[in-house]
Design a protein around this motif. Structure first.
Motif, PDB file in Angstrom:
ATOM      1  N   VAL A  35       0.844  -1.197   0.000  1.00 45.71           N
ATOM      2  CA  VAL A  35       0.000   0.000   0.000  1.00 45.71           C
ATOM      3  C   VAL A  35       0.880   1.248   0.000  1.00 45.71           C
ATOM      4  O   VAL A  35       1.737   1.413   0.874  1.00 45.71           O
ATOM      5  N   VAL A  36       0.664   2.111  -0.981  1.00 48.39           N
ATOM      6  CA  VAL A  36       1.367   3.391  -1.045  1.00 48.39           C
ATOM      7  C   VAL A  36       0.323   4.492  -0.940  1.00 48.39           C
ATOM      8  O   VAL A  36      -0.539   4.634  -1.805  1.00 48.39           O
ATOM      9  N   GLY A  42      -4.252   8.438   5.222  1.00 41.33           N
ATOM     10  CA  GLY A  42      -5.064   7.438   5.910  1.00 41.33           C
ATOM     11  C   GLY A  42      -4.502   6.023   5.882  1.00 41.33           C
ATOM     12  O   GLY A  42      -5.264   5.055   5.942  1.00 41.33           O
ATOM     13  N   LYS A  43      -3.164   5.883   5.813  1.00 38.52           N
ATOM     14  CA  LYS A  43      -2.558   4.544   5.802  1.00 38.52           C
ATOM     15  C   LYS A  43      -2.897   3.759   7.063  1.00 38.52           C
ATOM     16  O   LYS A  43      -3.231   2.573   7.008  1.00 38.52           O
ATOM     17  N   ILE A 166       0.804  -6.581   5.402  1.00 41.07           N
ATOM     18  CA  ILE A 166       0.510  -5.361   4.660  1.00 41.07           C
ATOM     19  C   ILE A 166       1.690  -4.410   4.817  1.00 41.07           C
ATOM     20  O   ILE A 166       2.047  -4.033   5.939  1.00 41.07           O
ATOM     21  N   ALA A 167       2.349  -4.112   3.705  1.00 42.46           N
ATOM     22  CA  ALA A 167       3.479  -3.184   3.702  1.00 42.46           C
ATOM     23  C   ALA A 167       2.958  -1.802   3.312  1.00 42.46           C
ATOM     24  O   ALA A 167       2.235  -1.673   2.317  1.00 42.46           O
ATOM     25  N   LEU A 168       3.317  -0.794   4.097  1.00 46.64           N
ATOM     26  CA  LEU A 168       2.779   0.552   3.867  1.00 46.64           C
ATOM     27  C   LEU A 168       3.901   1.587   3.800  1.00 46.64           C
ATOM     28  O   LEU A 168       4.857   1.523   4.583  1.00 46.64           O
ATOM     29  N   TYR A 192      -1.775  -1.362  -3.998  1.00 48.32           N
ATOM     30  CA  TYR A 192      -2.703  -0.235  -3.968  1.00 48.32           C
ATOM     31  C   TYR A 192      -1.870   1.039  -3.918  1.00 48.32           C
ATOM     32  O   TYR A 192      -1.098   1.238  -2.972  1.00 48.32           O
ATOM     33  N   VAL A 193      -2.013   1.878  -4.911  1.00 46.50           N
ATOM     34  CA  VAL A 193      -1.274   3.141  -4.945  1.00 46.50           C
ATOM     35  C   VAL A 193      -2.294   4.272  -4.979  1.00 46.50           C
ATOM     36  O   VAL A 193      -2.981   4.476  -5.989  1.00 46.50           O
TER      37      VAL A 193
END
Length: 726
Positions: A35-36, A42-43, A166-168, A192-193
């Motif tokens: 996730v970027v 709102g990460k 989940i990598a953020l 998800y970008v």
């Protein structure tokens, strides 16, 4: 409980931001994700909300030790059981966390990567339901902030093969995203970008002449606001902070060379608004999760666009208008080149520094350039950067663009920017001769344009998203989907005329300022003062009570009832219960003073947006959460039992009972206030009315009566109508 119910109850929002709900759905399915999302996008919600729906523990790995306490405090304010585990804690605090892990009473645990091994006996696949790797770019040597401690995280997938990861991160280009997934052993993770656009932040870049004078003029617009000034060296931090203090600003330095305790003190004072401006080194990073930072100044140029973007993203996290001011100079570039040459992966770092320099010298919309860097295309200029506010002259450069793009195509996307210019100008140097590009049709097609002008034009094409630099492929220029429109569909390209030195000298800056509604601004300042008093009472950062955006919503809509207050954006159940009555006192008094006695009964209140979920009304006129407590109390449950069953504090439960008594006098609460001297409390009532703070009353009772019972006693006396007029 459904996702949107949890979103409102614990976080105070009625709807998700873009991509959040889709990401949360995938998290609940146990999928691995990359996730970027930009800073402030709102990460955290993407793993914090699922933690309340999943059965086990959510493990959050974060490098920002200084930030963990603030994040956990914010979660606890929202009624979420959370904790953190890192080297800054003493052994007793660490043992308490380990005990909570054993008992399963904690839902979110923040841990530093260096400390994970200490938890091996307490975490396993049975009790860990989700692993969130925050600031995931730290694992990649392609990223802008590589940290060796993150490389050990590759074992997570082998130790927790069935647990979703989940990598953020806030900043990662394509090459960095791919490297993050490989390093974490989740190569198939869904990406998800989110949009990188932060339109509420005005971008402004200026030459670094007379910086101190420019900064003082800039700060005239932010006399009561918080901000961060980033500097290249520790000594600059110190000297700049000292100058700002001499000019009357509440400023302090913050860098890695300072004593740890003093650094913590500066950070704490900044968070609580005691210090307004912090001067920090770019290399060290602040790690501040403060929603009401109104400006970020870069005293020196950052080393790359990723770092710049992340740092300016610390402004305006509440969505309100904010400013980012960047100074640049040739001396900065020289110093940063030395740093890059002495770092690992120096070729990439030097290329990214060149791109940062191009951003600072850009003649086209800066936001378009910023977004294009992260592979996001903006069709129109933003209108909120210094270039857009001081439009240069443009000319039809379609033919020039076609020549450049055609050359890239014919060179099979194997040329750097410098080689492309040499080929377009028909150069016969060794590099061109060895490349074999003298035979392509566009060789020499642009010999009538100077080398420096070609450089500016190609940079503008990159800025407009028609070309991109592949940093992971020797910085070669690549065509984008947008470039096809120019090459094959005759899309027009407008480029800025390259200005002369005289043009730069005559250029004037525009600093239009939007003036707020005076009435709303007046109430906003009153609400801010109340927030500061409550934060001081609770020893919390003001923004953990309510963000500036929430206070602005209150000032605009002026809520008068519990249900109207609950509809304010950012008011969840926990904060509604804790702070509703005292904030409503202020908004009611404000409206009454503005519109006269009884205005709160007849005045029209701004209606909530149609998108907002309306709270169900009940006949009492009290909120549902208050009535839930009252009904349990009527059925014989004790205050302690109700607090435990609802995951609220006993003070909050007492406040619910007080609200009911004040309105109907049908709950038996006298036993809770038997030991309070009501006559003394009556005498202190005027103080409470003037300050809207219970702290003076609390101190008058020598701290022997807790806030919850004092608030209840006030409600009882109000309900019995025995207070004397102030």
């Amino acid at each position: 409980m459904q996702k949107k119910e949890i979103l409102k109850k614990y976080f105070g929002y009625d709807s998700f931001r873009p991509l959040q709900e889709e990401i949360i759905n995938d998290v609940m399915e146990g999928r691995d994700l990359m996730v970027v999302m930009p800073t402030g996008g709102g990460k955290s919600m993407c793993f914090q909300l699922p933690s309340l729906l999943l059965n086990g523990l959510t493990l959050v790995i974060s490098p920002l030790i200084a930030l963990m306490k603030d994040q956990v405090d914010a979660l606890k304010q929202n009624g979420i059981p959370a904790g953190y585990f890192n080297s800054s804690q003493d052994s007793a605090d660490q043992q308490n966390i380990l005990q909570e892990l054993e008992q399963g009473t904690i839902k979110l645990l923040y841990v530093a990567p260096e400390s994970i091994s200490l938890l091996n006996n307490y975490i396993n696949e049975e009790n860990v339901s989700l692993i969130a790797v925050d600031e995931a770019h730290c694992i990649s040597t392609w990223g802008h902030d590589f940290r060796p401690a993150y490389t050990q995280l590759s074992y997570l997938k082998s130790n927790f093969p069935k647990t979703g990861i989940i990598a953020l991160t806030a900043t990662a280009d394509r090459a960095t995203r791919a490297d993050i997934k490989n390093q974490l052993s989740i190569p198939q993770a869904r990406e998800y970008v989110a949009s990188f656009d932060r339109p509420n932040i005005r971008l402004d870049v200026r030459p670094g002449n007379q910086r101190m004078t420019q900064i003082r003029n800039f700060l005239n617009h932010f006399s009561k606001e918080s901000g961060i000034v980033y500097c290249l060296s520790r000594s600059t931090c110190e000297s700049l902070a000292e100058k700002l203090k001499n000019y009357g600003y509440a400023a302090a330095a913050y860098h890695a060379g300072m004593d740890h305790r003093f650094r913590e003190s500066v950070q704490e004072k900044f968070i609580t608004d005691e210090i307004k401006i912090v001067c920090a080194t770019i290399a060290f990073g602040m790690g501040i999760d403060k929603s009401n930072v109104r400006f970020v100044i870069h005293y020196n140029m950052p080393k790359n666009i990723e770092g710049y973007y992340q740092e300016i993203g610390r402004a305006g996290r509440d969505g309100l208008e904010s400013r980012a001011l960047l100074f640049h100079s040739y001396a900065d570039v020289i110093q940063l080149r030395k740093f890059a040459e002495n770092s690992g992966n120096s070729e990439v770092q030097l290329a990214k520094l060149d791109r940062m320099k191009q951003f600072a010298e850009a003649l086209t919309c800066r936001r378009r350039m910023l977004l294009n860097y992260f592979n996001e295309y903006l069709e129109k200029d933003c209108g909120n950067c210094d270039v857009c506010l001081n439009k240069p002259d443009f000319f039809d450069a379609t033919l020039i663009a076609q020549k450049a793009l055609s050359a890239v195509y014919r060179m099979q996307e194997q040329a750097s920017l410098n080689l492309l210019i040499d080929v377009l100008r028909g150069a016969s140097n060794a590099t061109v001769m060895e490349s074999g590009f003298m035979d392509i049709k566009t060789y020499g097609a642009g010999k009538d344009i100077s080398w420096s002008n070609w450089q500016q034009y190609i940079i503008q094409l990159i800025n407009q998203g028609l070309l991109e630099i592949a940093f992971h492929d020797q910085n070669k220029l690549k065509l984008t989907p947008q470039s096809e429109q120019v090459l094959f569909k005759q899309q027009k390209v407008m480029l800025a005329v390259v200005p002369t030195a005289k043009d730069f000298k005559n250029k004037k800056s525009t600093t239009a300022q939007a003036l707020p509604d005076p009435v709303k601004q007046e109430l906003f300042e009153v609400l801010r003062k109340l927030r500061s008093q409550i934060a001081s009472d609770k020893n919390l950062a003001p923004y953990l009570i309510f963000s500036d955006a929430t206070l602005q919503d209150m000032a605009s809509r002026i809520p008068l009832t519990d249900n109207e207050f609950a509809d304010i954006n950012g008011v969840g159940s926990s904060k509604h219960d804790q702070y509703g009555s005292v904030f409503l006192d202020v908004t009611r008094n404000f409206r009454e003073k503005r519109l006269g006695p009884f205005a709160y009964r007849t005045a029209k209140v701004s209606k909530p947006s149609s998108k907002k979920k309306k709270r169900r009304k009940n006949p009492s006129g009290l909120s549902d959460t208050v009535m839930e407590t009252v009904e349990k109390f009527w059925k014989g449950s004790t205050v302690k039992e109700i607090a435990e069953s609802r995951s609220l504090t006993e003070s909050t439960i007492l406040s619910h009972l007080g609200k009911r008594y004040r309105k109907f006098r049908d709950v038996k609460v006298q036993s809770f206030i038997e030991e309070i001297d009501l006559e003394k409390l009556d005498q202190l009532w005027k103080i409470h009315k003037e300050t809207n703070s219970i702290k003076p009353i609390y101190e008058a009772f020598d701290g022997k009566v807790d806030y919850g019972r004092l608030r209840l006693a006030i409600d009882v006396l109000e309900g019995d109508h025995i207070f004397t007029s102030p």
